[in-house]
Design a protein around this motif. Structure first.
Motif, short mmCIF file in Angstrom:
data_model
loop_
_atom_site.label_atom_id
_atom_site.label_comp_id
_atom_site.label_asym_id
_atom_site.label_seq_id
_atom_site.Cartn_x
_atom_site.Cartn_y
_atom_site.Cartn_z
N MET A 1 11.83 -2.55 16.37
CA MET A 1 10.42 -2.44 16.05
C MET A 1 9.92 -3.76 15.47
N THR A 2 8.81 -4.25 15.96
CA THR A 2 8.21 -5.47 15.46
C THR A 2 7.15 -5.11 14.43
N VAL A 3 7.21 -5.78 13.29
CA VAL A 3 6.24 -5.54 12.23
C VAL A 3 5.17 -6.61 12.31
N THR A 4 3.91 -6.21 12.26
CA THR A 4 2.80 -7.15 12.21
C THR A 4 2.26 -7.13 10.79
N PHE A 5 2.20 -8.29 10.20
CA PHE A 5 1.72 -8.39 8.83
C PHE A 5 0.24 -8.78 8.84
N PRO A 6 -0.60 -8.01 8.14
CA PRO A 6 -2.04 -8.31 8.12
C PRO A 6 -2.35 -9.53 7.26
N LEU A 7 -3.29 -10.28 7.71
CA LEU A 7 -3.88 -11.36 6.93
C LEU A 7 -2.89 -12.43 6.46
N ILE A 8 -1.91 -12.74 7.27
CA ILE A 8 -1.01 -13.85 6.92
C ILE A 8 -1.83 -15.12 6.86
N GLY A 9 -1.57 -15.93 5.85
CA GLY A 9 -2.30 -17.18 5.70
C GLY A 9 -3.25 -17.18 4.53
N GLU A 10 -3.39 -16.04 3.89
CA GLU A 10 -4.17 -15.97 2.66
C GLU A 10 -3.31 -16.59 1.55
N PRO A 11 -3.84 -16.74 0.34
CA PRO A 11 -2.97 -17.16 -0.75
C PRO A 11 -1.73 -16.25 -0.79
N LEU A 12 -0.59 -16.82 -1.14
CA LEU A 12 0.68 -16.11 -1.06
C LEU A 12 0.66 -14.77 -1.80
N ALA A 13 0.08 -14.72 -2.98
CA ALA A 13 0.02 -13.47 -3.74
C ALA A 13 -0.76 -12.40 -2.97
N LEU A 14 -1.82 -12.78 -2.30
CA LEU A 14 -2.61 -11.83 -1.52
C LEU A 14 -1.83 -11.38 -0.28
N ASP A 15 -1.11 -12.30 0.35
CA ASP A 15 -0.25 -11.91 1.47
C ASP A 15 0.76 -10.85 1.02
N LEU A 16 1.33 -11.02 -0.17
CA LEU A 16 2.30 -10.05 -0.68
C LEU A 16 1.61 -8.70 -0.94
N LEU A 17 0.44 -8.72 -1.54
CA LEU A 17 -0.29 -7.46 -1.76
C LEU A 17 -0.58 -6.76 -0.44
N ASN A 18 -0.85 -7.51 0.60
CA ASN A 18 -1.17 -6.92 1.90
C ASN A 18 0.04 -6.30 2.59
N THR A 19 1.23 -6.41 2.01
CA THR A 19 2.40 -5.76 2.60
C THR A 19 2.42 -4.27 2.31
N GLU A 20 1.57 -3.83 1.40
CA GLU A 20 1.44 -2.39 1.13
C GLU A 20 0.20 -1.93 1.87
N ALA A 21 0.41 -1.58 3.13
CA ALA A 21 -0.69 -1.27 4.06
C ALA A 21 -0.87 0.23 4.21
N ALA A 22 -1.94 0.59 4.88
CA ALA A 22 -2.23 2.01 5.12
C ALA A 22 -1.12 2.69 5.91
N VAL A 23 -0.39 1.91 6.72
CA VAL A 23 0.69 2.48 7.53
C VAL A 23 1.99 2.60 6.75
N GLY A 24 2.02 2.11 5.52
CA GLY A 24 3.22 2.19 4.69
C GLY A 24 3.60 0.84 4.11
N ASP A 25 4.71 0.82 3.45
CA ASP A 25 5.22 -0.38 2.78
C ASP A 25 5.96 -1.24 3.81
#
Length: 63
Positions: A1-25
């Motif tokens: 399974m390939t994981v797509t990470f939302p909003l890669i390229g934001e400040p690093l802390a925001l990229d990390l926060l975006n790993t807790e998505a509506a589809v899960g962790d």
């Protein structure tokens, strides 16, 4: 399974926060964290081995 990470390229802390998505962790296991770290290539020091301890540490930091 390939994981797509939302909003890669934001400040690093925001990229990390975006790993807790509506589809899960997206960094809930070593494979997910490894994929996220690879997506952050050039922004973080590469990690040779990612285990449950690293996953727990990253999830605690994100919280």
């Amino acid at each position: 399974m390939t994981v797509t990470f939302p909003l890669i390229g934001e400040p690093l802390a925001l990229d990390l926060l975006n790993t807790e998505a509506a589809v899960g962790d997206l960094v809930a296991d070593p494979a997910g964290l490894t994929a996220w770290l690879a997506a952050q290539a050039g922004r973080l020091t590469p990690v040779d081995v990612v285990g449950e301890g690293e996953v727990a540490a990253v999830r605690a930091l994100r919280a």
